[in-house]
Structures are given as C-alpha cells and as structure tokens.
Design a protein around this motif. Structure first.
Motif, short mmCIF file in Angstrom:
data_model
loop_
_atom_site.label_atom_id
_atom_site.label_comp_id
_atom_site.label_asym_id
_atom_site.label_seq_id
_atom_site.Cartn_x
_atom_site.Cartn_y
_atom_site.Cartn_z
N GLN A 33 0.81 -1.21 0.00
CA GLN A 33 0.00 0.00 0.00
C GLN A 33 0.85 1.26 0.00
N THR A 34 0.38 2.30 -0.71
CA THR A 34 1.00 3.62 -0.60
C THR A 34 0.53 4.24 0.71
N ALA A 35 1.21 5.30 1.13
CA ALA A 35 0.84 5.94 2.39
C ALA A 35 -0.57 6.51 2.32
N ASP A 36 -0.93 7.14 1.20
CA ASP A 36 -2.27 7.75 1.09
C ASP A 36 -3.36 6.69 1.05
N TYR A 37 -3.11 5.59 0.36
CA TYR A 37 -4.08 4.50 0.31
C TYR A 37 -4.25 3.90 1.70
N ALA A 38 -3.13 3.66 2.37
CA ALA A 38 -3.18 3.08 3.72
C ALA A 38 -3.91 4.00 4.69
N ARG A 39 -3.64 5.29 4.60
CA ARG A 39 -4.31 6.24 5.50
C ARG A 39 -5.83 6.20 5.29
N THR A 40 -6.25 6.08 4.04
CA THR A 40 -7.68 6.03 3.75
C THR A 40 -8.31 4.77 4.32
N VAL A 41 -7.63 3.63 4.16
CA VAL A 41 -8.15 2.36 4.69
C VAL A 41 -8.23 2.43 6.22
N ILE A 42 -7.16 2.91 6.84
CA ILE A 42 -7.13 3.01 8.30
C ILE A 42 -8.21 3.98 8.79
N GLY A 43 -8.42 5.05 8.03
CA GLY A 43 -9.42 6.05 8.42
C GLY A 43 -10.85 5.55 8.34
N ALA A 44 -11.07 4.41 7.68
CA ALA A 44 -12.41 3.85 7.56
C ALA A 44 -12.79 2.98 8.75
N SER A 45 -11.92 2.92 9.77
CA SER A 45 -12.17 2.04 10.91
C SER A 45 -13.40 2.47 11.70
N TRP A 46 -13.95 1.55 12.43
CA TRP A 46 -15.09 1.82 13.30
C TRP A 46 -14.94 1.05 14.60
N THR A 58 -8.80 8.40 16.44
CA THR A 58 -8.38 9.79 16.60
C THR A 58 -7.28 10.05 15.56
N PRO A 59 -7.01 11.31 15.23
CA PRO A 59 -5.92 11.60 14.28
C PRO A 59 -4.59 11.01 14.74
#
Length: 287
Positions: free
Chosen positions: A157-170, A174-175
């Motif tokens: 994964q690229t950093a931006d792709y990974a950040r998006t996937v991680i950001g979809a957590s539930w 937090t940032p």
C-alpha cells in the motif's frame, strides 16, 4: 504455488485477510451490533495503558535529551523543521512522534540513536494485540504468500491508500491513532527493502483493483505503485479475474508464511481477531 489460485494451492480458509493490519475497521464492522462496538471500545481501552506508557517513555526521553542539550522547545522546533507547539505536545505525551521527527531529534540532539531505539515501543502498540504475533513472524519469514479479496495488501500500500483504509475504521480513530497505525504499517513494508528480502507472492481478486479507495489520484498512485513493485525480482503479483468464476478461496483472504525453520504458518483474520495455525491440514488446505 498452485492450483486454481497460484497461491501455493487451493484455499478453504476464511477471514478478512491482512488489510486490517494496523486498523480494526471494515464495512462489516459498521453494520455490526452495538455489542460488537462495545467490545471494540473495551479492547482499545485495554491497550491504552500500554500506548500511554510507551508514548510517555519516548516523550520523557526526548524532553530529557533536549534539556541536556540546552535547547528550548522553540530552538529544537526550528532545527527539526516543525512547530514549537508540536514539540510541546510530543514532550507532554499528547501526541506521538513520527519516525522522521524522531530521527531528526536524534541527529540534532546527538543522542547516538537513543530515541530511534525507543521507536519500536510506539509502533508495536499501534497493532491490536492479536495481530502482533503475525507481524513478528512476518518479519522473519523467508516467503510470504497472500490472497486478498478486499484491499491492496498492507505490504504494497502507498501511504495515502493506507491512511484512507485506516481512516475507515469503526469506531473512528483519533488523528493520533491514525498516524500511529499508518507509521506501523509503513514500517512493516521495510522488510521488502532489505538486502535479502522475503519472497512475496500476492494474488489479488480483481475487485481490489476496481474498488475506489480515496480520491482518483490516490487510486492512480496506488495502481502505479503496484506496477512498480511487481517489477522487483522477489515479488510476484497476480490478479484473479472475475471471469474465473467460483474458486477455492471464496471464503476469504489469508496468508501463508514460510519461516526459516522450515515451518509454514497460516494466518487468517476476522474483524476483531486473528488466528495463526501450524496444523498440517490447515497449511495443506491453504498452501
């Protein structure tokens, strides 16, 4: 590898694969009951003292080294190219340092790498407890075989792709949690840059390429990265097309790790847990 998938043989294993690596989120979690959400909060609370301890240890060491060097927070901020507010938040444990900040502090403060030696404390605690044994085995593996049905493998994964996937957590991260999990995931990828890296054989369901993650630019960069990584001699990347129809790995994603001691380990994942298995029948079915 081989049979229908080209991933060491047919699969009968379930799980959601390694895409959760440092993230506990998925679309299935969003639709889960309030009980599942409550358990997730309890697991997160249970890890908090470890995160706070490791963060405090690193922060305290950073502040001590700065004071020993007779530098004010503002002076250190200028030398490591960040704001004094960020230095203050890191030193008081309100924010975790990233790897670049830690490296620059080591250089500026002349610590001989003391702060970077504490870095694993932070990255390790970014992983769920059930995922850490897999990460440790992955780091020693001579070969990694992966079948993924939902997202690009974490190692690719690229950093931006990974950040998006991680950001979809539930529940939502937090940032600071997102930053820590992203740093941990990117650090996992460093095994591919070793002088003698493990062999990586990844089979991706075609849906992985068609599922938009982030903006079009994020997806474009991710696909370009996959093409670039696939050119490496030790990486083999294959796509399982929709036209293949029903196949042996319909139950979900999985890993098979080849370890230096000639053992083979299967790893499967659910939304809230992971399972390692060395049972011969499981390894045979998955590999």
């Amino acid at each position: 590898m081989p049979a229908s998938l080209g991933l060491r043989g047919p699969a009968v294993c379930g799980g959601v694969g390694g895409r959760a690596a440092a993230s506990a989120g998925s679309s299935s979690q969003r639709s889960s009951s309030w009980q599942s959400t409550s358990r997730s909060k309890e697991r997160r609370a249970g890890r908090n003292w470890l995160v706070v301890w490791s963060r405090w240890t690193t922060s305290a060491e950073s502040a001590t080294r700065r004071i020993d060097a007779h530098l004010a927070q503002e002076e250190l901020a200028q030398r490591v190219y960040c704001s004094s507010g960020r230095v203050s938040m890191i030193e008081t444990g309100r924010r975790s340092p990233n790897k670049d900040f830690t490296k620059r502090c080591d250089e500026v403060l002349g610590t001989g790498g003391a702060l970077m030696r504490l870095w694993p404390l932070l990255t390790r605690e970014a992983y769920p407890s059930w995922f850490r044994p897999f990460v440790e085995m992955e780091a020693t593996a001579t070969a990694i075989h992966e079948f993924e049905v939902q997202a690009v493998p974490g190692l690719l994964q690229t950093a931006d792709y990974a950040r998006t996937v991680i950001g979809a957590s539930w529940p939502p991260n937090t940032p600071d949690e997102t930053d820590r999990q992203l740093a941990a995931r990117l650090e996992r990828q460093e095994i591919l840059d070793r002088p003698s890296p493990p062999l990586l054989w990844a089979v991706l369901d075609e849906g992985v390429l068609g599922r938009p993650v982030g903006t079009p630019d994020v997806m474009r960069a991710q696909l370009a990265h996959l093409l670039k990584m696939a050119q490496r001699q030790h990486i083999r990347l294959q796509i399982l097309p929709f036209t293949a129809g029903v196949h042996a790995a319909m139950n979900g994603s999985y890993f098979v790790l080849d370890l230096p001691n000639q053992e083979h380990v299967v790893y499967m994942e659910n939304p809230d847990s992971g399972r390692l298995s060395i049972k011969p029948e499981t390894v045979t079915n998955c590999g």
